[in-house]
Design an enzyme around this catalytic site. Structure first.
Site, PDB file in Angstrom:
ATOM      1  N   GLY A   1       0.784  -1.236   0.000  1.00  0.00           N
ATOM      2  CA  GLY A   1       0.000   0.000   0.000  1.00  0.00           C
ATOM      3  C   GLY A   1       0.811   1.279   0.000  1.00  0.00           C
ATOM      4  N   SER A   2       2.023   1.246  -0.545  1.00  0.00           N
ATOM      5  CA  SER A   2       2.833   2.471  -0.523  1.00  0.00           C
ATOM      6  C   SER A   2       2.249   3.552  -1.449  1.00  0.00           C
ATOM      7  CB  SER A   2       4.290   2.174  -0.884  1.00  0.00           C
ATOM      8  OG  SER A   2       4.428   1.789  -2.226  1.00  0.00           O
TER       9      SER A   2
ATOM     10  N   MET B   1      -4.337  -6.557  -6.798  1.00  0.00           N
ATOM     11  CA  MET B   1      -3.882  -7.604  -7.715  1.00  0.00           C
ATOM     12  C   MET B   1      -4.991  -8.603  -8.030  1.00  0.00           C
ATOM     13  SD  MET B   1      -1.021  -6.261  -8.147  1.00  0.00           S
ATOM     14  CE  MET B   1       0.210  -7.305  -8.915  1.00  0.00           C
TER      15      MET B   1
ATOM     16  N   HIS C   1       0.270   0.997 -13.143  1.00  0.00           N
ATOM     17  CA  HIS C   1       0.940  -0.230 -13.584  1.00  0.00           C
ATOM     18  C   HIS C   1       2.423   0.077 -13.763  1.00  0.00           C
ATOM     19  CE1 HIS C   1       1.378  -4.172 -15.349  1.00  0.00           C
ATOM     20  NE2 HIS C   1       2.071  -3.636 -16.329  1.00  0.00           N
TER      21      HIS C   1
ATOM     22  N   GLU D   1       6.267   6.279  -9.141  1.00  0.00           N
ATOM     23  CA  GLU D   1       4.831   6.032  -8.948  1.00  0.00           C
ATOM     24  C   GLU D   1       4.294   6.910  -7.821  1.00  0.00           C
ATOM     25  OE1 GLU D   1       3.504   1.897  -8.682  1.00  0.00           O
ATOM     26  OE2 GLU D   1       5.349   1.259  -9.646  1.00  0.00           O
TER      27      GLU D   1
HETATM   28  C1  GAR Z   1       3.157  -1.065  -7.561  1.00  0.00           C
HETATM   29  O1  GAR Z   1       4.452  -1.100  -8.127  1.00  0.00           O
HETATM   30  C2  GAR Z   1       2.112  -1.071  -8.646  1.00  0.00           C
HETATM   31  O2  GAR Z   1       2.503  -0.397  -9.812  1.00  0.00           O
HETATM   32  C3  GAR Z   1       1.959  -2.534  -8.915  1.00  0.00           C
HETATM   33  O3  GAR Z   1       2.019  -3.139  -7.661  1.00  0.00           O
HETATM   34  C4  GAR Z   1       2.840  -2.349  -6.796  1.00  0.00           C
HETATM   35  C5  GAR Z   1       2.051  -2.073  -5.540  1.00  0.00           C
HETATM   36  O4  GAR Z   1       2.855  -1.457  -4.565  1.00  0.00           O
HETATM   37  N1  GAR Z   1       0.708  -2.801  -9.588  1.00  0.00           N
HETATM   38  C6  GAR Z   1       0.561  -3.724 -10.525  1.00  0.00           C
HETATM   39  O5  GAR Z   1       1.460  -4.462 -10.885  1.00  0.00           O
HETATM   40  C7  GAR Z   1      -0.836  -3.789 -11.126  1.00  0.00           C
HETATM   41  N2  GAR Z   1      -0.821  -4.441 -12.399  1.00  0.00           N
HETATM   42  P1  GAR Z   1       2.184  -0.749  -3.321  1.00  0.00           P
HETATM   43  O6  GAR Z   1       1.212  -1.754  -2.699  1.00  0.00           O
HETATM   44  O7  GAR Z   1       3.321  -0.459  -2.389  1.00  0.00           O
HETATM   45  O8  GAR Z   1       1.471   0.478  -3.791  1.00  0.00           O
END
Ligand code: GAR
Length: 210
Positions: free
Chosen positions: A12-13, A90, A109, A174
């Site tokens: 969840g960052s 996901m 993404h 991101e």
């Molecule tokens: C992030 O890098 C996001 O881009 C990716 O999962 C990670 C979640 O990190 N998303 C995907 O791959 C979706 N297809 P987070 O939980 O720390 O935000």
């Protein structure tokens, strides 16, 4: 005041970055809830500690994708979201669910779409010899990791990069890109025409990171 609901599956960052930006920049919006398909998602604790409502809809409790998505939509609708933010959520979503939130649901993404939809994006970018990688924020459509592109961040792929090193470089971008894009949607700054998203003021929709 608009309502934002954020969906997560893990760390969840990106959700944290959006919560911080919404509060610190004084968006005309509130984070109405953080919802996960996993009770163990670390990000739920961050949200709860800040007084944000949390909910879990465990996909394992449902026999079909349709049944899970119907319950997820019901829970989300309970928070009356103007904007739904997929932040490391996901799960593949059914067309019916996507249509219900169409035009108000964003995803991030970790690739420069349309390159490398799906999983293992960083490893695939390195193996393909890409010199640029990055992240994309897009409106969600029924096709996985497709949909009108709202913003992209590009970073170099460096010699000797591992997937993890590249993932960290992309993730840092991101955390800047996604809050900006969500804010644009909240503030009605985006125009969608024939599958192409333009910022109404011509603000650049690309950022370059190191
Ligand atoms: C992030 O890098 C996001 O881009 C990716 O999962 C990670 C979640 O990190 N998303 C995907 O791959 C979706 N297809 P987070 O939980 O720390 O935000």
């Amino acid at each position: 005041m608009k309502s934002i609901v954020i969906l997560i599956s893990g760390r969840g960052s990106n959700m944290e970055a959006i919560v911080h930006a919404c509060q610190q920049e004084g968006w005309p919006a509130r984070i109405a809830a953080v919802v996960s398909n996993k009770a163990s998602a670390e990000g739920l604790q961050f949200a709860a500690a800040r007084g944000i409502a949390t909910a879990v809809v465990d996909h394992k409790a449902f026999d079909s994708r349709e049944a899970f998505d119907a319950e997820l939509a019901r829970v989300l609708d309970g928070f009356a979201p103007d904007v739904v933010v997929l932040a490391g959520f996901m799960r593949i979503l059914t067309a019916g669910f996507v249509r219900h939130f169409e035009g108000r649901m964003l995803n991030v993404h970790p690739s420069l779409l349309p390159a490398f939809p799906g999983l293992h994006t960083h490893q695939r970018a390195i193996e393909a010899g890409c010199k640029l990688a990055g992240a994309t924020v897009h409106f969600v459509t029924p096709e996985l990791d497709h949909g009108p592109i709202v913003a992209q961040a590009a970073v170099p792929v460096l010699p000797g990069d591992t997937p993890q090193a590249l993932a960290e470089r992309v993730l840092a971008q991101e955390h800047r890109l996604y809050p900006q894009a969500v804010r644009w949607l909240v503030e009605d700054c985006l125009a969608l025409d024939a599958g192409v998203v333009q910022h109404r003021d011509g603000t650049p929709q690309v950022t370059w990171g190191g």
